[in-house]
Design an enzyme around this catalytic site. Structure first.
Site: not given
Length: 192
Positions: A7, A68, A141
């Site tokens: 992430d 991501e 996260d």
């Protein structure tokens, strides 16, 4: 398959390793959040991210890196830092000849929760449940990095089948065009 899920972010970069087994079996191997101080200059922050990611790649030896995909936000500065962090991760993977796959936030949410509009709490709850964790990963996260890895594990077989089907369809179309061209040539020859 072992997936490194990321992430991306400059202040907090979620990073996780998840192993996938038969069917939809998943197992968390490691999860953490890489932090860089906001008052450090950009090159220093990116270097810290790079060192952390390189260490994770060396230690855990994933087969693929799932990141991501950065999406448009109102704060351009945040988007730029997130994109730069994602680029550092992709570069580290490329140096090791590891495939890199990008997944959109809604794709990750849909894979893990069943809804592309799930909130962070729902994602965290499902990640905790799917991986059989004793406690929810924090901060968000960390949970997001685990979710990205799970998403890739569950979507990779479908993507592979789709790529195979597209390749077969392209080959059939090529053969069909060749037969049509041959038939047209034969027809012209017969008319002469």
């Amino acid at each position: 398959m072992r997936v490194l899920g990321v992430d991306p972010g400059l202040t907090r970069l979620g990073i996780a390793v998840v192993d996938g087994g038969a069917g939809r079996q998943v197992r968390a191997v490691a999860v953490d959040v890489v932090r860089t101080p906001a008052d450090d200059d950009l090159p220093t922050r990116l270097l810290k991210v790079s060192h952390a990611v390189e260490a994770w790649l060396d230690e855990h030896r994933p087969e693929v890196v799932a990141i991501e995909r950065v999406f448009s936000q109102h704060n351009v500065r945040t988007v730029m830092g997130t994109a730069q962090a994602a680029g550092v991760v992709a570069l580290a993977a490329a140096r090791r000849d590891l495939p890199v796959m990008f997944h959109t936030p809604s794709e990750v949410k849909a894979a893990v929760t069943g809804s592309g509009r799930a909130d962070k709490a729902q994602v965290t709850t499902m990640v905790t449940r799917l991986l059989g964790l004793a406690a929810a990963p924090k901060p968000a996260d960390a949970a997001d990095a685990l979710a990205i890895a799970i998403c890739h594990l569950w979507r990779a077989p479908l993507r592979a089948r789709m790529a195979e089907a597209e390749a077969r369809a392209a080959e059939l179309a090529r053969k069909h065009r060749a037969r049509l061209a041959a038939a047209a040539r034969e027809s012209r020859t017969v008319r002469k």
